[in-house]
Design an enzyme around this catalytic site. Structure first.
Site, PDB file in Angstrom:
ATOM      1  N   ASP A   1      36.076  38.387  47.081  1.00 57.17           N
ATOM      2  CA  ASP A   1      37.514  37.099  47.376  1.00 57.17           C
ATOM      3  C   ASP A   1      38.586  36.676  48.722  1.00 57.17           C
ATOM      4  O   ASP A   1      37.620  36.172  49.173  1.00 57.17           O
ATOM      5  CB  ASP A   1      38.083  36.733  45.164  1.00 57.17           C
ATOM      6  CG  ASP A   1      38.958  35.811  45.111  1.00 57.17           C
ATOM      7  OD1 ASP A   1      38.369  34.660  45.472  1.00 57.17           O
ATOM      8  OD2 ASP A   1      39.393  36.090  44.964  1.00 57.17           O
TER       9      ASP A   1
ATOM     10  N   LYS B   1      32.880  34.398  47.790  1.00 55.78           N
ATOM     11  CA  LYS B   1      33.719  33.219  47.752  1.00 55.78           C
ATOM     12  C   LYS B   1      34.529  33.136  49.299  1.00 55.78           C
ATOM     13  O   LYS B   1      35.521  33.503  49.561  1.00 55.78           O
ATOM     14  CB  LYS B   1      34.886  33.508  47.608  1.00 55.78           C
ATOM     15  CG  LYS B   1      34.722  33.404  45.458  1.00 55.78           C
ATOM     16  CD  LYS B   1      36.279  33.612  44.319  1.00 55.78           C
ATOM     17  CE  LYS B   1      36.033  32.796  43.111  1.00 55.78           C
ATOM     18  NZ  LYS B   1      36.960  33.139  42.856  1.00 55.78           N
TER      19      LYS B   1
ATOM     20  N   PHE C   1      37.117  29.576  39.300  1.00 58.05           N
ATOM     21  CA  PHE C   1      37.382  30.926  38.895  1.00 58.05           C
ATOM     22  C   PHE C   1      36.236  30.870  37.746  1.00 58.05           C
ATOM     23  O   PHE C   1      35.557  29.959  37.403  1.00 58.05           O
ATOM     24  CB  PHE C   1      38.613  31.097  38.143  1.00 58.05           C
ATOM     25  CG  PHE C   1      38.525  32.604  37.498  1.00 58.05           C
ATOM     26  CD1 PHE C   1      39.344  33.200  38.622  1.00 58.05           C
ATOM     27  CD2 PHE C   1      38.123  33.173  36.534  1.00 58.05           C
ATOM     28  CE1 PHE C   1      39.546  35.036  38.278  1.00 58.05           C
ATOM     29  CE2 PHE C   1      38.193  34.262  36.206  1.00 58.05           C
ATOM     30  CZ  PHE C   1      39.080  35.366  36.511  1.00 58.05           C
TER      31      PHE C   1
ATOM     32  N   ASP D   1      34.296  38.251  34.234  1.00 57.79           N
ATOM     33  CA  ASP D   1      35.155  38.067  33.135  1.00 57.79           C
ATOM     34  C   ASP D   1      36.668  37.721  33.318  1.00 57.79           C
ATOM     35  O   ASP D   1      37.167  37.310  34.437  1.00 57.79           O
ATOM     36  CB  ASP D   1      35.753  39.712  32.452  1.00 57.79           C
ATOM     37  CG  ASP D   1      36.940  39.983  33.892  1.00 57.79           C
ATOM     38  OD1 ASP D   1      37.503  40.093  34.815  1.00 57.79           O
ATOM     39  OD2 ASP D   1      38.473  40.365  32.888  1.00 57.79           O
TER      40      ASP D   1
ATOM     41  N   ARG E   1      31.885  38.366  29.941  1.00 56.33           N
ATOM     42  CA  ARG E   1      31.373  39.533  31.164  1.00 56.33           C
ATOM     43  C   ARG E   1      29.935  38.938  30.318  1.00 56.33           C
ATOM     44  O   ARG E   1      29.216  39.610  30.891  1.00 56.33           O
ATOM     45  CB  ARG E   1      31.904  40.759  30.876  1.00 56.33           C
ATOM     46  CG  ARG E   1      32.908  40.672  31.118  1.00 56.33           C
ATOM     47  CD  ARG E   1      32.950  42.658  31.688  1.00 56.33           C
ATOM     48  NE  ARG E   1      34.859  42.699  31.707  1.00 56.33           N
ATOM     49  CZ  ARG E   1      34.753  43.353  33.430  1.00 56.33           C
ATOM     50  NH1 ARG E   1      34.268  42.476  33.709  1.00 56.33           N
ATOM     51  NH2 ARG E   1      36.090  43.595  33.335  1.00 56.33           N
TER      52      ARG E   1
HETATM   53  P1  IMP Z   1      38.843  40.338  46.233  1.00 56.29           P
HETATM   54  O1  IMP Z   1      40.079  41.935  46.499  1.00 56.29           O
HETATM   55  O2  IMP Z   1      40.124  39.350  45.954  1.00 56.29           O
HETATM   56  O3  IMP Z   1      37.906  40.288  47.022  1.00 56.29           O
HETATM   57  O4  IMP Z   1      38.945  40.467  44.567  1.00 56.29           O
HETATM   58  C1  IMP Z   1      38.047  40.310  44.088  1.00 56.29           C
HETATM   59  C2  IMP Z   1      38.122  40.671  42.214  1.00 56.29           C
HETATM   60  O5  IMP Z   1      39.198  40.091  41.892  1.00 56.29           O
HETATM   61  C3  IMP Z   1      36.598  41.346  42.106  1.00 56.29           C
HETATM   62  O6  IMP Z   1      36.030  42.704  42.092  1.00 56.29           O
HETATM   63  C4  IMP Z   1      37.175  40.217  40.849  1.00 56.29           C
HETATM   64  O7  IMP Z   1      37.304  41.663  40.009  1.00 56.29           O
HETATM   65  C5  IMP Z   1      38.239  38.981  40.892  1.00 56.29           C
HETATM   66  N1  IMP Z   1      37.922  37.840  41.058  1.00 56.29           N
HETATM   67  C6  IMP Z   1      38.208  37.035  41.861  1.00 56.29           C
HETATM   68  N2  IMP Z   1      37.196  35.851  42.227  1.00 56.29           N
HETATM   69  C7  IMP Z   1      36.681  35.806  40.808  1.00 56.29           C
HETATM   70  C8  IMP Z   1      36.607  34.635  39.642  1.00 56.29           C
HETATM   71  O8  IMP Z   1      36.424  33.779  40.294  1.00 56.29           O
HETATM   72  N3  IMP Z   1      36.124  35.373  38.193  1.00 56.29           N
HETATM   73  C9  IMP Z   1      36.336  36.996  37.914  1.00 56.29           C
HETATM   74  N4  IMP Z   1      37.512  37.653  38.928  1.00 56.29           N
HETATM   75  C10 IMP Z   1      37.046  37.371  40.136  1.00 56.29           C
END
Ligand code: IMP
Ligand code: MG
Length: 179
Positions: free
Chosen positions: A105, A133, A154, A161, A167
């Site tokens: 993300d 993303k 999201f 989840d 999940r």
């Molecule tokens: P990042 O560190 O911002 O890249 O976040 C990644 C983490 O955020 C992932 O491992 C997920 O646990 C959570 N996450 C990000 N987007 C989503 C989503 O759309 N649904 C569920 N979990 C998400």
């Protein structure tokens, strides 16, 4: 199509059949790229447990699977700070490692994991994510394999989840506001 499990309406964004096809394609690509090698898969808990289970079953390679659990620090000043909650047991030194994650993300989690694992001197380190993303990225991170590119919404299902729920859905979907 909607799903009314858990009393929520979930719009299906990526059907189970599309997931099955794409995951086996990515598995075939990894098998080709690492042909003749023995790899170490590090799956990031909890989100990647279903993706990883399907991915490894589509590999035609010698591999070991280990798990790491990470969490974010709580607090406004520490946004984006990640820590290891439960580490891996396998030795990484000299191994061809692939980190398997549910979704990249903002990029903080994967960036942290690549740096953390690199300290342990693997032979190589690559990343394989189920969902990418792209537009949400705040930290540039190398995504070597990804199944689907999605927007900023999201999403839940196939391991992902919302507050620990959803999940188990066999597809990826978006929760509707109203039931
Ligand atoms: P990042 O560190 O911002 O890249 O976040 C990644 C983490 O955020 C992932 O491992 C997920 O646990 C959570 N996450 C990000 N987007 C989503 C989503 O759309 N649904 C569920 N979990 C998400
Ligand atoms: Mg995750």
């Amino acid at each position: 199509m909607t799903d009314k499990r858990n009393n929520y309406n979930v719009d299906v964004l990526i059907p189970a059949e599309d997931i099955r096809k794409k995951v086996s394609e990515v598995g075939a690509q990894i098998s080709k790229d690492y042909a003749g090698k023995s790899i170490l898969i590090i799956a990031v808990l909890n989100g990647s447990f279903i993706f990883c289970a399907d991915l490894v079953r589509s590999l035609d390679l010698e591999c070991k699977v280990d798990f790491i659990s990470v969490g974010s620090y709580i607090g406004a000043q520490t946004q984006g700070k990640v820590k290891v909650v439960s580490g891996i047991k396998e030795d990484i030194i000299g191994r061809d490692v692939i980190i398997v994650e549910d979704v990249v993300d903002r990029g903080f989690t994967l960036d942290f994991l690549i740096k953390e694992m690199s300290l342990k001197k693997p032979k190589s380190i690559k990343t394989c994510v189920f969902l990418n993303k792209k537009r949400a990225r705040e930290k540039e991170v190398a995504v070597d394999y990804s199944c689907f590119e999605v927007g900023n919404d999201f999403v839940v299902g196939y391991g992902l989840d919302y507050n620990g729920f959803f999940r188990q859905l066999p597809y990826v979907g978006k929760i509707k506001e109203s039931v």
